[in-house]
Design a protein around this motif. Structure first.
Motif, PDB file in Angstrom:
ATOM      1  N   LEU A   1      -1.651  -0.687   2.064  1.00  0.00           N
ATOM      2  CA  LEU A   1      -0.736  -1.537   1.717  1.00  0.00           C
ATOM      3  C   LEU A   1      -1.189  -2.638   0.972  1.00  0.00           C
ATOM      4  O   LEU A   1      -0.539  -3.262  -0.133  1.00  0.00           O
ATOM      5  CB  LEU A   1       0.016  -2.296   2.890  1.00  0.00           C
ATOM      6  CG  LEU A   1       1.239  -1.302   3.730  1.00  0.00           C
ATOM      7  CD1 LEU A   1       1.804  -2.055   4.880  1.00  0.00           C
ATOM      8  CD2 LEU A   1       2.379  -1.101   2.742  1.00  0.00           C
ATOM      9  N   ILE A   2      -2.371  -3.220   1.189  1.00  0.00           N
ATOM     10  CA  ILE A   2      -3.305  -4.236   0.684  1.00  0.00           C
ATOM     11  C   ILE A   2      -3.494  -3.552  -0.824  1.00  0.00           C
ATOM     12  O   ILE A   2      -3.328  -4.405  -1.648  1.00  0.00           O
ATOM     13  CB  ILE A   2      -4.578  -4.545   1.288  1.00  0.00           C
ATOM     14  CG1 ILE A   2      -3.931  -5.229   2.717  1.00  0.00           C
ATOM     15  CG2 ILE A   2      -5.343  -5.469   0.494  1.00  0.00           C
ATOM     16  CD1 ILE A   2      -3.166  -6.382   2.617  1.00  0.00           C
ATOM     17  N   PHE A   3      -3.926  -2.457  -0.926  1.00  0.00           N
ATOM     18  CA  PHE A   3      -4.224  -1.765  -2.195  1.00  0.00           C
ATOM     19  C   PHE A   3      -2.829  -1.699  -3.077  1.00  0.00           C
ATOM     20  O   PHE A   3      -2.767  -1.928  -4.318  1.00  0.00           O
ATOM     21  CB  PHE A   3      -4.731  -0.303  -2.135  1.00  0.00           C
ATOM     22  CG  PHE A   3      -6.246  -0.201  -2.044  1.00  0.00           C
ATOM     23  CD1 PHE A   3      -6.820   0.234  -0.694  1.00  0.00           C
ATOM     24  CD2 PHE A   3      -6.802  -0.524  -2.993  1.00  0.00           C
ATOM     25  CE1 PHE A   3      -8.192  -0.041  -0.588  1.00  0.00           C
ATOM     26  CE2 PHE A   3      -8.162  -0.492  -2.777  1.00  0.00           C
ATOM     27  CZ  PHE A   3      -8.876  -0.058  -1.705  1.00  0.00           C
ATOM     28  N   LEU A   4      -1.567  -1.465  -2.466  1.00  0.00           N
ATOM     29  CA  LEU A   4      -0.356  -1.710  -3.117  1.00  0.00           C
ATOM     30  C   LEU A   4      -0.197  -2.992  -3.386  1.00  0.00           C
ATOM     31  O   LEU A   4       0.240  -3.464  -4.660  1.00  0.00           O
ATOM     32  CB  LEU A   4       0.872  -1.104  -2.079  1.00  0.00           C
ATOM     33  CG  LEU A   4       2.095  -1.055  -2.829  1.00  0.00           C
ATOM     34  CD1 LEU A   4       2.333  -0.124  -3.799  1.00  0.00           C
ATOM     35  CD2 LEU A   4       3.105  -0.772  -1.584  1.00  0.00           C
TER      36      LEU A   4
ATOM     37  N   LEU B   1      -1.600   4.325  -7.851  1.00  0.00           N
ATOM     38  CA  LEU B   1      -0.705   5.092  -8.773  1.00  0.00           C
ATOM     39  C   LEU B   1       0.735   4.426  -8.415  1.00  0.00           C
ATOM     40  O   LEU B   1       1.444   4.292  -9.529  1.00  0.00           O
ATOM     41  CB  LEU B   1      -1.030   6.323  -8.471  1.00  0.00           C
ATOM     42  CG  LEU B   1      -2.070   7.013  -9.454  1.00  0.00           C
ATOM     43  CD1 LEU B   1      -2.289   8.523  -9.185  1.00  0.00           C
ATOM     44  CD2 LEU B   1      -1.891   6.616 -11.047  1.00  0.00           C
ATOM     45  N   PHE B   2       1.033   4.338  -7.041  1.00  0.00           N
ATOM     46  CA  PHE B   2       2.216   3.924  -6.824  1.00  0.00           C
ATOM     47  C   PHE B   2       2.495   2.434  -7.395  1.00  0.00           C
ATOM     48  O   PHE B   2       3.722   2.115  -7.950  1.00  0.00           O
ATOM     49  CB  PHE B   2       2.455   3.839  -5.408  1.00  0.00           C
ATOM     50  CG  PHE B   2       3.749   3.649  -4.712  1.00  0.00           C
ATOM     51  CD1 PHE B   2       4.239   2.909  -3.742  1.00  0.00           C
ATOM     52  CD2 PHE B   2       4.992   4.358  -5.500  1.00  0.00           C
ATOM     53  CE1 PHE B   2       5.353   2.826  -3.437  1.00  0.00           C
ATOM     54  CE2 PHE B   2       6.417   4.077  -5.015  1.00  0.00           C
ATOM     55  CZ  PHE B   2       6.533   3.360  -4.192  1.00  0.00           C
TER      56      PHE B   2
ATOM     57  N   ALA C   1       1.053   1.046  -9.972  1.00  0.00           N
ATOM     58  CA  ALA C   1       1.310   1.234 -11.429  1.00  0.00           C
ATOM     59  C   ALA C   1       2.921   1.831 -11.657  1.00  0.00           C
ATOM     60  O   ALA C   1       3.328   1.269 -12.900  1.00  0.00           O
ATOM     61  CB  ALA C   1       0.133   2.435 -11.883  1.00  0.00           C
ATOM     62  N   LEU C   2       3.135   2.717 -10.868  1.00  0.00           N
ATOM     63  CA  LEU C   2       4.516   3.268 -11.339  1.00  0.00           C
ATOM     64  C   LEU C   2       5.523   2.068 -10.916  1.00  0.00           C
ATOM     65  O   LEU C   2       6.679   1.938 -12.021  1.00  0.00           O
ATOM     66  CB  LEU C   2       4.781   4.323 -10.164  1.00  0.00           C
ATOM     67  CG  LEU C   2       6.019   5.362 -10.330  1.00  0.00           C
ATOM     68  CD1 LEU C   2       6.050   6.081 -11.718  1.00  0.00           C
ATOM     69  CD2 LEU C   2       6.463   5.866  -9.365  1.00  0.00           C
ATOM     70  N   LEU C   3       5.345   1.217 -10.187  1.00  0.00           N
ATOM     71  CA  LEU C   3       6.241   0.294  -9.805  1.00  0.00           C
ATOM     72  C   LEU C   3       6.229  -0.827 -11.002  1.00  0.00           C
ATOM     73  O   LEU C   3       7.291  -1.629 -10.952  1.00  0.00           O
ATOM     74  CB  LEU C   3       5.842  -0.456  -8.450  1.00  0.00           C
ATOM     75  CG  LEU C   3       6.262   0.556  -7.407  1.00  0.00           C
ATOM     76  CD1 LEU C   3       5.604  -0.254  -5.922  1.00  0.00           C
ATOM     77  CD2 LEU C   3       8.020   0.567  -7.095  1.00  0.00           C
ATOM     78  N   SER C   4       4.864  -0.933 -11.540  1.00  0.00           N
ATOM     79  CA  SER C   4       4.819  -1.900 -12.674  1.00  0.00           C
ATOM     80  C   SER C   4       5.332  -1.156 -13.966  1.00  0.00           C
ATOM     81  O   SER C   4       5.278  -2.290 -14.925  1.00  0.00           O
ATOM     82  CB  SER C   4       3.086  -2.340 -12.795  1.00  0.00           C
ATOM     83  OG  SER C   4       2.929  -2.466 -11.779  1.00  0.00           O
ATOM     84  N   LEU C   5       5.673  -0.063 -14.116  1.00  0.00           N
ATOM     85  CA  LEU C   5       5.941   0.469 -15.544  1.00  0.00           C
ATOM     86  C   LEU C   5       7.202  -0.340 -16.156  1.00  0.00           C
ATOM     87  O   LEU C   5       8.112  -0.457 -15.495  1.00  0.00           O
ATOM     88  CB  LEU C   5       6.275   1.912 -15.350  1.00  0.00           C
ATOM     89  CG  LEU C   5       5.157   2.888 -15.575  1.00  0.00           C
ATOM     90  CD1 LEU C   5       5.805   4.350 -15.296  1.00  0.00           C
ATOM     91  CD2 LEU C   5       4.616   3.065 -16.923  1.00  0.00           C
ATOM     92  N   GLY C   6       6.923  -0.763 -17.366  1.00  0.00           N
ATOM     93  CA  GLY C   6       7.937  -1.309 -18.089  1.00  0.00           C
ATOM     94  C   GLY C   6       8.421  -2.773 -17.584  1.00  0.00           C
ATOM     95  O   GLY C   6       9.107  -3.366 -18.120  1.00  0.00           O
ATOM     96  N   GLU C   7       7.731  -3.347 -16.698  1.00  0.00           N
ATOM     97  CA  GLU C   7       7.791  -4.541 -16.244  1.00  0.00           C
ATOM     98  C   GLU C   7       6.922  -5.790 -16.948  1.00  0.00           C
ATOM     99  O   GLU C   7       5.644  -5.258 -17.362  1.00  0.00           O
ATOM    100  CB  GLU C   7       7.537  -4.805 -14.734  1.00  0.00           C
ATOM    101  CG  GLU C   7       8.542  -3.994 -13.671  1.00  0.00           C
ATOM    102  CD  GLU C   7       9.981  -4.311 -14.213  1.00  0.00           C
ATOM    103  OE1 GLU C   7      10.274  -5.415 -14.049  1.00  0.00           O
ATOM    104  OE2 GLU C   7      10.920  -3.537 -13.698  1.00  0.00           O
ATOM    105  N   THR C   8       7.192  -6.877 -17.212  1.00  0.00           N
ATOM    106  CA  THR C   8       6.340  -7.763 -17.903  1.00  0.00           C
ATOM    107  C   THR C   8       5.395  -8.327 -16.945  1.00  0.00           C
ATOM    108  O   THR C   8       4.333  -8.639 -17.614  1.00  0.00           O
ATOM    109  CB  THR C   8       7.256  -8.974 -18.435  1.00  0.00           C
ATOM    110  OG1 THR C   8       8.027  -9.555 -17.330  1.00  0.00           O
ATOM    111  CG2 THR C   8       8.136  -8.769 -19.350  1.00  0.00           C
TER     112      THR C   8
ATOM    113  N   ALA D   1      -6.009   8.887  -1.151  1.00  0.00           N
ATOM    114  CA  ALA D   1      -5.123   8.028  -0.337  1.00  0.00           C
ATOM    115  C   ALA D   1      -5.135   6.629  -1.473  1.00  0.00           C
ATOM    116  O   ALA D   1      -4.106   6.068  -1.522  1.00  0.00           O
ATOM    117  CB  ALA D   1      -5.271   7.718   0.822  1.00  0.00           C
ATOM    118  N   VAL D   2      -6.186   6.272  -1.661  1.00  0.00           N
ATOM    119  CA  VAL D   2      -6.319   4.857  -2.235  1.00  0.00           C
ATOM    120  C   VAL D   2      -5.925   5.245  -3.745  1.00  0.00           C
ATOM    121  O   VAL D   2      -5.012   4.166  -4.238  1.00  0.00           O
ATOM    122  CB  VAL D   2      -7.756   4.629  -2.498  1.00  0.00           C
ATOM    123  CG1 VAL D   2      -7.975   3.210  -3.405  1.00  0.00           C
ATOM    124  CG2 VAL D   2      -8.469   4.066  -1.092  1.00  0.00           C
ATOM    125  N   ALA D   3      -6.081   6.419  -4.135  1.00  0.00           N
ATOM    126  CA  ALA D   3      -5.692   6.496  -5.624  1.00  0.00           C
ATOM    127  C   ALA D   3      -4.145   6.459  -5.789  1.00  0.00           C
ATOM    128  O   ALA D   3      -3.395   6.071  -6.503  1.00  0.00           O
ATOM    129  CB  ALA D   3      -6.169   7.723  -6.329  1.00  0.00           C
ATOM    130  N   GLY D   4      -3.465   7.111  -4.654  1.00  0.00           N
ATOM    131  CA  GLY D   4      -2.198   7.242  -4.469  1.00  0.00           C
ATOM    132  C   GLY D   4      -1.348   5.806  -4.329  1.00  0.00           C
ATOM    133  O   GLY D   4      -0.532   5.550  -5.059  1.00  0.00           O
TER     134      GLY D   4
END
Lengths: 250, 195
Positions: free
Chosen positions: B90-93, B24-25, B27-34, B18-21
């Motif tokens: 949500l805090i991890f996100l 990772l989510f 990190a996915l939302l941060s892909l390609g962003e400054t 759950a924490v890794a998920g």
């Protein structure tokens, strides 16, 4: 199921540890506030700033008023081109937040300007050449695009009116030092020729046609005559192209 | 009936996944962003929502203390468990895997201790206690003496006692979590601005 009662020392111990940590945070906030509160290291451009409140107004964030206290009109006049100064002055008059394009706390080597041009010479070129900005050697426009000559401007305007795709001649994503224009001429003198001759563009010495593939001719300019004179004594008189037999690649 | 060890492994695997998920989510939302997602307005909003959901967990203990004579608030206990998992995720996100300032790190660590101790209490200790009681009843039904029962259940009883530690950690650590969370929120508003 009935659980055993909570140990009587549990809450006092946690409270004491919390108090000790809060005192440590208070002490650390005075000694090294960035370690306790900053989301990342400051860039090399601002790392010498004395404190957080140089840029951050309490409960108002990094305000333009704090930025302008250092990056004033005088600062831009001393270090920026007129186009860049005008660009920033207009944004300031529109009350655009500096943070719309500039971001900090992303590490010492991070770029702080959105869409900033990557320095192909590496960061140590400033120290090696005794300069502090790319504009010491390079000419840039209002946005870091290169200023075109009138002939090139007319050429591109005609293509735009014909709705020709830009990608018909320009290709990207081929590396920091790659040419992005089809049939672009590689600078045979090397990039440092501009600094060596005190010029900022190939057109200072050469005449080009509408397409840069056409062989350039030399212009009758003082800089070109001076370079002829400098070449004559040490080498042999004649065509400047002869210099390339030894000075190829700059 | 699966063993307590198996239960611990399953619970650990689910928590880590759950924490890794969540990380990772982010990190996915941060892909390609400054800017990483956690440092954007949406990342800050995730932090506020996570805090609001996490604060729901306090309704259950407050109801138990305000009205101890009333029936045990089973419904609010379920809210306590769900909010105690969803809020921290949500805090991890909101945080992502970007840790630099010590104050939010301390808030995160105290939150993890509270959440993990609660999960151990509900998912592992309750299971271990139930298994111990079931085994004791079975041996009593078979006619074993109290001494024999204690001797046979010594290992299980020690295990249950170890997992009982969650009680000494879960509620008291909430104090540390609240203090550091408050410091983090006030600090973020101080440096980044309220608007």
């Amino acid at each position: 199921m009935r659980y055993h009662p909570l140990p009587r020392t549990a809450v006092p111990v946690v409270a004491l540890v919390t108090l000790v940590l809060v005192v440590w945070i208070g002490w650390g906030s005075v000694r090294s506030p960035a370690s306790f509160w900053a989301p990342g290291d400051l860039s090399r451009y601002h790392v010498d700033q004395a404190g957080c409140t140089h840029c951050h107004e309490p409960f108002r964030g990094p305000s333009a008023a704090r930025c302008v206290s250092c990056h004033s009109e005088r600062y831009f006049a001393d270090r920026a081109t007129p186009a860049v100064t005008t660009w920033h002055r207009e944004l300031a008059m529109q009350r655009t937040a500096c943070t719309a394009c500039h971001m900090e706390h992303r590490g010492a080597l991070a770029q702080i300007t959105e869409q900033a041009r990557t320095n192909p010479h590496g960061e140590f070129v400033f120290r090696a050449t005794g300069t502090s900005s790319c504009t010491a050697c390079h000419e840039f426009g209002a946005r870091v695009a290169i200023r075109p000559t009138p002939a090139v401007t007319t050429w591109h305007r005609e293509l735009a009116m014909q709705r020709t795709a830009c990608t018909a001649c320009h290709m990207e994503h081929r590396g920091a030092l790659a040419q992005i224009t089809e049939q672009a001429r590689t600078n045979p003198h090397g990039e440092f020729v501009f600094r060596a001759t005190g010029t900022s563009s190939c057109t200072a010495c050469h005449e080009f046609g509408a397409r840069v593939a056409i062989r350039p001719t030399l212009r009758d300019e003082p800089i070109v005559r001076r370079l002829y004179e400098q070449g004559r004594g040490a080498h042999r008189p004649g065509r400047i192209a002869g210099c390339l037999s030894c000075h190829s690649g700059g | 009936m699966p063993s307590v060890q198996q239960r611990v492994l399953v619970v650990s695997a689910v928590v880590i996944a759950a924490v890794a998920g969540a990380l990772l989510f982010e990190a996915l939302l941060s892909l390609g962003e400054t800017t990483p997602f956690g440092h954007t307005r949406y990342g800050h909003a995730a932090g506020w929502v996570g805090l609001a959901v996490t604060l729901l967990v306090f309704v259950y203990p407050l109801r138990k203390r305000i009205s101890p004579a009333r029936r045990w608030p089973r419904g609010w206990f379920r809210v306590h468990m769900v909010a105690g998992v969803v809020g921290p995720l949500l805090i991890f996100l909101h945080s992502g895997a970007h840790y630099h300032a010590l104050v939010p790190i301390l808030a995160m660590l105290s939150m993890v201790i509270v959440v993990v101790s609660g999960i151990i209490g509900q998912a592992v200790h309750a299971f271990s206690l139930r298994a111990l009681n079931d085994q004791r009843r079975r041996l009593q039904h078979e006619g074993a003496s109290d001494g024999d029962i204690d001797a046979q259940l010594h290992g299980m009883a020690s295990q249950e006692e170890a997992f009982r530690m969650w009680q000494a950690i879960h509620a008291p650590m909430t104090l540390m979590f609240l203090v550091f969370t408050l410091l983090h929120v006030v600090g973020a508003l101080f440096f980044a601005g309220i608007s």
